[in-house]
Design an enzyme around this catalytic site. Sequence first.
Site, PDB file in Angstrom:
ATOM      1  N   GLY A 103       0.795  -1.223   0.000  1.00 36.85           N
ATOM      2  CA  GLY A 103       0.000   0.000   0.000  1.00 36.85           C
ATOM      3  C   GLY A 103       0.828   1.273   0.000  1.00 36.85           C
ATOM      4  O   GLY A 103       0.329   2.348   0.340  1.00 36.85           O
ATOM      5  N   GLY A 105       2.363   2.406  -2.788  1.00 34.60           N
ATOM      6  CA  GLY A 105       2.466   2.927  -4.144  1.00 34.60           C
ATOM      7  C   GLY A 105       3.640   2.340  -4.911  1.00 34.60           C
ATOM      8  O   GLY A 105       3.983   2.831  -5.986  1.00 34.60           O
ATOM      9  N   ASP A 153       1.146  -1.653 -13.660  1.00 37.46           N
ATOM     10  CA  ASP A 153       2.020  -2.254 -12.655  1.00 37.46           C
ATOM     11  C   ASP A 153       2.555  -3.606 -13.101  1.00 37.46           C
ATOM     12  O   ASP A 153       3.744  -3.908 -12.947  1.00 37.46           O
ATOM     13  CB  ASP A 153       1.257  -2.425 -11.328  1.00 37.46           C
ATOM     14  CG  ASP A 153       0.718  -1.115 -10.813  1.00 37.46           C
ATOM     15  OD1 ASP A 153       1.115  -0.054 -11.331  1.00 37.46           O
ATOM     16  OD2 ASP A 153      -0.125  -1.140  -9.883  1.00 37.46           O
ATOM     17  N   TYR A 205     -10.120   5.938  -6.179  1.00 36.89           N
ATOM     18  CA  TYR A 205      -9.522   5.458  -7.438  1.00 36.89           C
ATOM     19  C   TYR A 205     -10.634   5.112  -8.430  1.00 36.89           C
ATOM     20  O   TYR A 205     -10.620   5.541  -9.586  1.00 36.89           O
ATOM     21  CB  TYR A 205      -8.652   4.225  -7.156  1.00 36.89           C
ATOM     22  CG  TYR A 205      -7.802   3.759  -8.315  1.00 36.89           C
ATOM     23  CD1 TYR A 205      -6.440   4.041  -8.357  1.00 36.89           C
ATOM     24  CD2 TYR A 205      -8.360   3.045  -9.373  1.00 36.89           C
ATOM     25  CE1 TYR A 205      -5.653   3.618  -9.417  1.00 36.89           C
ATOM     26  CE2 TYR A 205      -7.587   2.619 -10.442  1.00 36.89           C
ATOM     27  CZ  TYR A 205      -6.241   2.899 -10.459  1.00 36.89           C
ATOM     28  OH  TYR A 205      -5.473   2.484 -11.512  1.00 36.89           O
TER      29      TYR A 205
HETATM   30  P1  ADP Z   1       0.399  -1.692  -3.540  1.00 34.63           P
HETATM   31  O1  ADP Z   1       0.335  -2.570  -4.740  1.00 34.63           O
HETATM   32  O2  ADP Z   1       0.584  -0.252  -3.902  1.00 34.63           O
HETATM   33  O3  ADP Z   1       1.406  -2.130  -2.537  1.00 34.63           O
HETATM   34  P2  ADP Z   1      -2.270  -2.696  -3.224  1.00 34.63           P
HETATM   35  O4  ADP Z   1      -3.384  -2.291  -2.349  1.00 34.63           O
HETATM   36  O5  ADP Z   1      -2.490  -2.716  -4.681  1.00 34.63           O
HETATM   37  O6  ADP Z   1      -1.022  -1.775  -2.829  1.00 34.63           O
HETATM   38  O7  ADP Z   1      -1.788  -4.157  -2.838  1.00 34.63           O
HETATM   39  C1  ADP Z   1      -1.467  -4.467  -1.511  1.00 34.63           C
HETATM   40  C2  ADP Z   1      -2.103  -5.786  -1.137  1.00 34.63           C
HETATM   41  O8  ADP Z   1      -1.444  -6.852  -1.827  1.00 34.63           O
HETATM   42  C3  ADP Z   1      -1.938  -6.141   0.333  1.00 34.63           C
HETATM   43  O9  ADP Z   1      -2.960  -5.560   1.109  1.00 34.63           O
HETATM   44  C4  ADP Z   1      -2.056  -7.668   0.297  1.00 34.63           C
HETATM   45  O10 ADP Z   1      -3.408  -8.059   0.187  1.00 34.63           O
HETATM   46  C5  ADP Z   1      -1.384  -8.006  -1.015  1.00 34.63           C
HETATM   47  N1  ADP Z   1       0.037  -8.345  -0.804  1.00 34.63           N
HETATM   48  C6  ADP Z   1       1.117  -7.710  -1.320  1.00 34.63           C
HETATM   49  N2  ADP Z   1       2.273  -8.329  -0.936  1.00 34.63           N
HETATM   50  C7  ADP Z   1       1.907  -9.377  -0.163  1.00 34.63           C
HETATM   51  C8  ADP Z   1       2.617 -10.417   0.536  1.00 34.63           C
HETATM   52  N3  ADP Z   1       3.960 -10.477   0.531  1.00 34.63           N
HETATM   53  N4  ADP Z   1       1.902 -11.330   1.210  1.00 34.63           N
HETATM   54  C9  ADP Z   1       0.555 -11.290   1.230  1.00 34.63           C
HETATM   55  N5  ADP Z   1      -0.163 -10.344   0.617  1.00 34.63           N
HETATM   56  C10 ADP Z   1       0.478  -9.391  -0.078  1.00 34.63           C
HETATM   57 MG    MG Z   2      -1.148  -2.484  -6.211  1.00 32.51          MG
END
Ligand code: ADP
Ligand code: MG
Length: 363
Positions: A103, A105, A153, A205
């Site tokens: 989260g 970015g 992305d 968004y």
């Molecule tokens: P961003 O892609 O900008 O980091 P998003 O909201 O698109 O933010 O994605 C974040 C979400 O992706 C997390 O809340 C989780 O659900 C999932 N996520 C990302 N990395 C992991 C991980 N290593 N293990 C479990 N879930 C993950």
């Molecule tokens: Mg994302």
Amino acid sequence: MTRWFAPGRINLVGEHTDYNDGFVLPMALPMGCSAEVRAADSGWTVVSRQEADPVTVEATGLADRVDVPGWASYVLGALWLLHDDGVDVPPLRIEVDSDVPTGAGLSSSAALVCSVAGALDDHLGLGLGPDGLLDLSRRVENDAVGAPTGGMDQLASLRGEAGHALFCDMRDLTSRPVPFDPASSGLVLLVADTRAPHRHSDGEYGARRSGCERAAGLLGVRALRDVTTDDLDDALARLDDEELRRYVRHVVTEDDRVLSVVRLLDEGRLPDVGPALTASHASMRDDFRITVPEVDTAVEALLDAGALGARMTGGGFGGCVIGLVPERDAGAAGDAVRAAFADAGFGEPDVFTAAAEAGARPA
Ligand code: ADP
Ligand code: MG
């Protein structure tokens, strides 16, 4: 056992242009997610080093998308979609481990889905190829998780190249590496993770996305990408909704900024891209209205400390800021951001430098 690594990304310029069929210029980061896929005796188990509990789908099989914790749908989503596509998916155990902050970015989600898609393709011998991998990882996020993201992305995470940014046309999903090596100009790309909590980011968004689609409909174009800078004044005059006018102005000028930054990088004029980055920030702040006080403060602090340009990167409402900073000023610029945050009563930001690295690969 098969293991793949896929990186997070920074978007240099081109924000909220991807779902408008426009242009973006991301680069892949050194940080990322690794995914290991191995055969299991029964069921489908997903494990994340960043989550307390594994999730197993057993008796129900993959035909029913059972209710799982949100994070697990980013992994199981690939299995559900492959099953829907007619692949006979054998029992598997998938383990993931990522150093991309979630989260912020930097697209931890694309690192996750792309590493899983790559490892599954390899392990199961699916032969998806580059386009199939892109399609699967995009559908995981859009269709299985249900996040209305625009596809930049995954493109960046899959196709990034070391020392290069990736110029992407989001209408036909073609991309071309463009040299991006700040060190060769005595510069660094500084990243300030504001750690600002995301505020209503999903709903906002979606609201921006549907607003842009409404504006394109009113203007009679397929997507806002089809409004050129020459057409902009005319287009604005034809809209009587002030909010939609601001959205259109952001998207059309942002597409133009991507093209101008790419032109400068192609000409070897990296230090000259600063003003376009800063203009992009102003457009996100004033027209698209997706910034928050923390990111505006970080951008101001970087510019005051000598950055050639600075902007928020990513979907907005928190997250990271990037600045193009002379190498000798990098330490002071980081200090300036931390001091500005302390003065404003914000939590401590995480400031680091980033170089462009290669995209997803077996690991
Ligand atoms: P961003 O892609 O900008 O980091 P998003 O909201 O698109 O933010 O994605 C974040 C979400 O992706 C997390 O809340 C989780 O659900 C999932 N996520 C990302 N990395 C992991 C991980 N290593 N293990 C479990 N879930 C993950
Ligand atoms: Mg994302």
